[in-house]
Design a protein around this motif. Structure first.
Motif, PDB file in Angstrom:
ATOM      1  N   CYS A 184       0.835  -1.066   0.082  1.00 14.23           N
ATOM      2  CA  CYS A 184       0.066   0.164   0.091  1.00 14.23           C
ATOM      3  C   CYS A 184       1.017   1.264   0.014  1.00 14.23           C
ATOM      4  N   CYS A 187      -0.037   3.269   3.489  1.00 12.65           N
ATOM      5  CA  CYS A 187       0.305   2.680   5.135  1.00 12.65           C
ATOM      6  C   CYS A 187       1.377   1.726   4.828  1.00 12.65           C
ATOM      7  N   SER A 189       1.521  -1.464   4.275  1.00 10.26           N
ATOM      8  CA  SER A 189       1.025  -2.685   4.372  1.00 10.26           C
ATOM      9  C   SER A 189       1.118  -3.681   3.362  1.00 10.26           C
ATOM     10  N   CYS A 204      -7.118   0.244  -0.055  1.00 10.46           N
ATOM     11  CA  CYS A 204      -6.351  -0.591   0.930  1.00 10.46           C
ATOM     12  C   CYS A 204      -7.097  -1.163   2.008  1.00 10.46           C
ATOM     13  N   CYS A 207      -5.778   0.652   5.816  1.00 11.25           N
ATOM     14  CA  CYS A 207      -5.853   1.906   6.054  1.00 11.25           C
ATOM     15  C   CYS A 207      -6.936   2.616   5.247  1.00 11.25           C
TER      16      CYS A 207
HETATM   17 ZN   LIG Z   1      -2.825   1.142   3.186  1.00  6.76          ZN
END
Ligand SMILES: [Zn+2]
Length: 465
Positions: A184, A187, A189, A204, A207
């Motif tokens: 992502c 964020c 991840s 995402c 987030c």
């Molecule tokens: Zn994210």
């Protein structure tokens, strides 16, 4: 000629080098120096005479110029910035060249420059810089990502009436309609975004922010909320310039492959993408392999795509060596040559430009004694096997690529075409830093503007597109 002005230095510069700390530091460094006459003679021994003179020239030359601007917004804090990028593209008809009387002047008419940027609408982009949150985004970076996506997915980079040939359309086409992103961009991840046509924005799961297909270019990674974001804007400009040309090549290749085969594209600088978006170079390599295959299958010669360097270590080297290079000789810059004479090895790669370059550099001295450094697209679709086995196999394939990429025979007939083109336009390519402006200055040119009108304009001008 080279080195004359740059090293003259101003007072402050000389004082710095006199400083004993700096002196001690320099004593510990190894720098490449200008070769002596004897060395230069030895270096130029294996330059090869170019025999292919007088071949056919392309019918059309396309060149582009981009410029970045960064400005503080008045009435706000001085660090509040907005970025602005302009991209102009021109096409000239080579056959008209002989009918035109070249202007005997090195002077680039500022009005002509302004006209080039004004004529039609150059493609322009506006991006949020420091301290600007676009459309209520949580951070400058998120707003920047959104602005990049919006502007690369709308019509402004499309040369047709639809979005198939804008920058986002090209990103999709290169990856066969599905672009993947593993992390992502907001964020960080682990995610598995798969962007497709009309699914170019995805949320995402962690987030809940939007990820955009254009995030795969990673231009936003340089953006911070408070820092100076000028370098991200320059990176954006560079990568987008390469991608707009790529989109144009795709469009003509699709509409009229015969015409594409008669075109040449001049890119300012090396065929490479630097910084965070560097990975885009692998996409361009893949695209140009597809274009090549498409044209060859239809019985046409692939278009000439050439990058001409005006500055940098390779150009400094070539100019220093120029008196010793035989007239009409060229040299492929292999990695050994580069590390030995041009630039100290700056990366621990066994293949120069592994993370950045999609083209091979050559040095060439014309019959009139002018030296050029130019690049041609690598004649491969990728640098490495798709399945990475182990470290050793990976390293071996890098070594193999480093060897294969300099096999001269793989570049014919493009190499001959390139040297013909350079010889034909050597004055304008040599004297002025900005290629399209130099070409527009001396030749009848048409400004290529986005939108479906391009095809109309060209056919009205008798360019049967
Ligand atoms: Zn994210």
């Amino acid at each position: 000629m080279p080195y004359s002005k740059e090293f003259a230095g101003k007072g402050g510069h000389i004082d710095l080098v006199k400083n004993p700390d700096v002196q001690n530091f320099l004593n510990e460094c190894e720098c490449l120096t200008q070769p002596s006459a004897e060395e230069a003679k030895k270096i130029t021994e294996d330059y090869v005479l170019w025999e292919g003179e007088g071949g056919k020239l392309p019918d059309y030359v396309v060149a582009s110029d981009a410029s970045p601007h960064k400005e503080a917004i008045s009435g706000l804090f001085p660090s509040t910035q907005i970025g602005y990028v302009k991209n102009s593209m021109i096409i000239i008809e080579v056959s008209e060249f002989d009918n035109l009387k070249p202007i005997n002047s090195n002077f680039v008419d500022p009005f002509k420059v302004a006209e080039l940027h004004r004529s039609g609408d150059p493609i322009s982009f506006t991006l949020p810089g420091c301290n600007v949150r676009y459309k209520g985004a949580e951070t400058v970076k998120d707003g920047f990502r959104m602005a990049v996506y919006e502007q690369l997915s709308d019509m402004r980079t499309s040369f047709t009436n639809d979005k198939n040939f804008n920058v986002v359309g090209t990103l999709l086409a290169i990856d066969n309609g599905e672009v993947e992103l593993e992390r992502c961009p907001a964020c960080g991840s682990q995610e598995e975004f798969k962007f497709k046509k009309n699914e170019e924005v995805q949320r995402c799961a962690v987030c809940e922010k939007d990820a955009y297909i254009t995030d795969v270019m990673r231009i936003h990674e340089q953006i911070s909320d408070l820092g100076d974001n000028g370098s991200a804007i320059t990176r954006f400009m560079n990568v987008v310039e390469h991608l707009i040309i790529a989109s144009f090549i795709r469009m003509v290749g699709y509409r009229d492959p015969s015409l594409l085969s008669r075109m040449a594209f001049i890119i300012d600088g090396p065929l490479a993408i630097f910084g965070q978006p560097a990975k885009v170079h692998t996409r361009l390599l893949r695209l140009y392999a597809k274009v090549r295959k498409h044209l060859v299958e239809k019985g046409y010669q692939p278009p000439l795509i050439i990058g001409i360097q005006k500055t940098g270590p390779a150009v400094e080297h070539a100019k220093a060596l120029s008196p010793y290079i035989p007239i009409g000789a060229f040299k492929v810059i292999d990695d050994e040559y580069r590390h030995k004479y041009i630039a100290a090895r700056s990366e621990a790669s066994t293949n120069f430009g592994h993370e950045t370059y999609y083209g091979q550099d050559f040095i060439f001295k014309t019959r009139n004694g002018k030296v050029f450094v130019f690049g041609l697209v690598y004649p491969f679709s990728k640098k490495m096997p798709s399945i990475a086995e182990d470290e050793e196999a990976l390293s071996n394939s890098k070594v193999r690529f480093s060897r294969e990429k300099v096999e001269i025979d793989l570049y014919r007939p493009q190499l001959t075409q390139a040297m013909n083109l350079i010889t034909h336009f050597e004055l304008e390519l040599y004297e002025n830093a900005i290629v399209p402006i130099a070409l527009a200055h001396r030749h009848a040119s048409i400004s290529l503007v986005p939108g479906g009108k391009v095809l109309d304009i060209l056919s009205k001008k008798g360019m049967n597109l």
